[in-house]
Structures are given as C-alpha cells and as structure tokens.
Design a protein around this motif. Sequence first.
Motif, PDB file in Angstrom:
ATOM      1  N   ARG A 235       0.836  -1.185   0.000  1.00 41.55           N
ATOM      2  CA  ARG A 235       0.000   0.000   0.000  1.00 41.55           C
ATOM      3  C   ARG A 235       0.875   1.240   0.000  1.00 41.55           C
ATOM      4  O   ARG A 235       1.909   1.282   0.665  1.00 41.55           O
ATOM      5  CB  ARG A 235      -0.919   0.018   1.217  1.00 41.55           C
ATOM      6  CG  ARG A 235      -1.959  -1.094   1.231  1.00 41.55           C
ATOM      7  CD  ARG A 235      -2.624  -1.220   2.600  1.00 41.55           C
ATOM      8  NE  ARG A 235      -1.671  -1.716   3.598  1.00 41.55           N
ATOM      9  CZ  ARG A 235      -2.015  -1.962   4.880  1.00 41.55           C
ATOM     10  NH1 ARG A 235      -3.258  -1.739   5.280  1.00 41.55           N
ATOM     11  NH2 ARG A 235      -1.108  -2.394   5.710  1.00 41.55           N
ATOM     12  N   GLU A 239      -2.732   5.465   0.582  1.00 42.83           N
ATOM     13  CA  GLU A 239      -3.720   4.422   0.870  1.00 42.83           C
ATOM     14  C   GLU A 239      -3.729   4.085   2.367  1.00 42.83           C
ATOM     15  O   GLU A 239      -4.797   3.867   2.953  1.00 42.83           O
ATOM     16  CB  GLU A 239      -3.406   3.179   0.050  1.00 42.83           C
ATOM     17  CG  GLU A 239      -3.609   3.381  -1.446  1.00 42.83           C
ATOM     18  CD  GLU A 239      -3.191   2.153  -2.251  1.00 42.83           C
ATOM     19  OE1 GLU A 239      -3.489   2.100  -3.455  1.00 42.83           O
ATOM     20  OE2 GLU A 239      -2.549   1.251  -1.662  1.00 42.83           O
ATOM     21  N   GLN A 242      -5.556   6.839   4.106  1.00 46.96           N
ATOM     22  CA  GLN A 242      -6.987   6.759   3.883  1.00 46.96           C
ATOM     23  C   GLN A 242      -7.617   5.656   4.724  1.00 46.96           C
ATOM     24  O   GLN A 242      -8.683   5.822   5.331  1.00 46.96           O
ATOM     25  CB  GLN A 242      -7.264   6.519   2.385  1.00 46.96           C
ATOM     26  CG  GLN A 242      -8.742   6.449   2.028  1.00 46.96           C
ATOM     27  CD  GLN A 242      -9.481   7.750   2.276  1.00 46.96           C
ATOM     28  OE1 GLN A 242      -8.862   8.830   2.222  1.00 46.96           O
ATOM     29  NE2 GLN A 242     -10.768   7.688   2.566  1.00 46.96           N
ATOM     30  N   GLU A 243      -6.917   4.516   4.808  1.00 38.97           N
ATOM     31  CA  GLU A 243      -7.434   3.402   5.614  1.00 38.97           C
ATOM     32  C   GLU A 243      -7.435   3.745   7.093  1.00 38.97           C
ATOM     33  O   GLU A 243      -8.386   3.433   7.821  1.00 38.97           O
ATOM     34  CB  GLU A 243      -6.588   2.157   5.341  1.00 38.97           C
ATOM     35  CG  GLU A 243      -7.130   0.895   6.013  1.00 38.97           C
ATOM     36  CD  GLU A 243      -6.314  -0.327   5.658  1.00 38.97           C
ATOM     37  OE1 GLU A 243      -6.563  -1.392   6.277  1.00 38.97           O
ATOM     38  OE2 GLU A 243      -5.439  -0.240   4.755  1.00 38.97           O
TER      39      GLU A 243
END
Length: 285
Positions: A235, A239, A242-243
Amino acid sequence: MNRTPKTLLVLALVAVVGMAFRVSWNALRDVARAIGADHTAATLYPFVVDGLMALALVATLVLTADARRFALRVLGTYTAASLVLNYVHGLVPALHGASVDWGRLADWNPANWALVLLATSLPVGSIYFGSDLVAKVLHHQPAPIANMEESTENVSNRSMADQDEPAPAPVAVNPVPIPRPVQVGFLKPTLPLKPLPAIEPAPVGPVSTVAADSTRPRRATGRVPDIARSTRPKRTPAELLQEARAASADWPDTHLTADRLRKTVHTSAEKARGLRDALIAERAA
C-alpha cells in the motif's frame, strides 16, 4: 624452681598483699566516712577499690591483645586512685578521728570537689569495669596457634630423643639355595618348524584431505517459496492514510495512538507513528 619453693613464694606474696590491703583499708574507710557513707558502706568501700585491682590483675594474666591492654588500664587507674586517697588520708589528720565535715577532703574548694568526685565515682566504676573484665575472661578462648607450636616442639624433642638411641643392626640371613629343575630331553621330541613366507608391507600413499561426499540431502537455502510470502498487496502512504482515517473516524483523541493504529491497519510502528501525527494534524486543522 621446684614445687615447694613456688608454693612458699605464692604464700609470701599473699601475706604481703593482705597486710598492704589492711593498711589501705584503714585510709579508704575513713575517706568513705568523709563523703557520707555509713558504717557498713565505709567498711565495704576498700573492697570496692582494692578488690577491683586484684580482679584486674588476674584478668591481665589471662587475657591477650586489646582485652589485656584494657585490663592493664583499669589496673593502673584504680591503683592511682587508691594511691591518691591514701595520700589525702595522710595529709588530713581530721580524717583519722572522723571529725571532718561531710564532703570536706581538702581546704581548697576545686581540690575538694575533685577528690569527692573521685571517691564517689570509684564504686560505680567498679561495677562497670568489673563486669566487663569478668565477661572478657569468661568469653576468652586461648589461641590454637600456641597449642600447635607446643605440640610441634614436643614432637620434635621426642623425635630427637629417639635419634640418640642407635638403631639395631640388621640381622644377616643366609639364603637357602634353591635346586634348579632338571631338563629332560627325551620326553618330548623337537620338531623342525616350517618357515613362514615374508609379509610385504602395504604401500602407503599420500593422505587425501578431501572430505567424502555426504549422501544426506542438503537443506534448500535459495529464495523463499511464494507460498511463504505475504499475500497482502503493498500500500502506498496515501492508501495507508486513507485506511487509517476511515478506521479511526469515530475514535476520540485520547484513543488515537500509534500502537492502536498499527494493530488496526497492520503496518509497522514507524509508519503508525507517521499516521498518528498526520491524523492529529488533520483534526487540529
């Protein structure tokens, strides 16, 4: 000295000490009356002073090292105190007739105070020093080195005495001749031996240092199989952020920690600290 002269010497010493004690007893008794002692206390007062001197003398003969020096100091102190009180008794004639005032051993006040303090402190000192000397004598143990030296000296003296006596001469013993066995040649015939062929030595070649090939299968040390690798796709930082933002949307600020983010998004501790700082900065903005 034999036993009889030694016994006479000890008896003469006891007689001299007894007469000296009688002379000193008269002076110490009068001094005790002058400092306020009654008849019984004045009679026992000389035993307090001169008696402790005798006890310290015995302790000096028994003790060793520091304990012996302590007993010598006690003996010297009480001897000097007894001498001073006997000297005062000779200088003050009023003490002989018990006509002196209580607490008056000298005309000069400082000297009188010092003498009264000395005479009244001797009984208390006898209790303290006498108890200490008796305790030291009872707990004293002779040094084992002296006993070992005495035993070694006795053994050496005994061995030297044994050497003075000549050793007995060895007794010569005539050896008894032993008859030799008779060889009989006709009982067993002598057969000729068959010659054996000579054995040639095996040729010795150079020793090889190459190890033998092992038949055991060797463990694979190549690349890691694909099944052992992680199947999670890599990732990007965006990402991951965002997670983490989605997972911690309903978390309060106190629960927004790097360790909880690491466990939630399954990342390293260093990346979890970066995510925490980024999320805190977003919430602050």
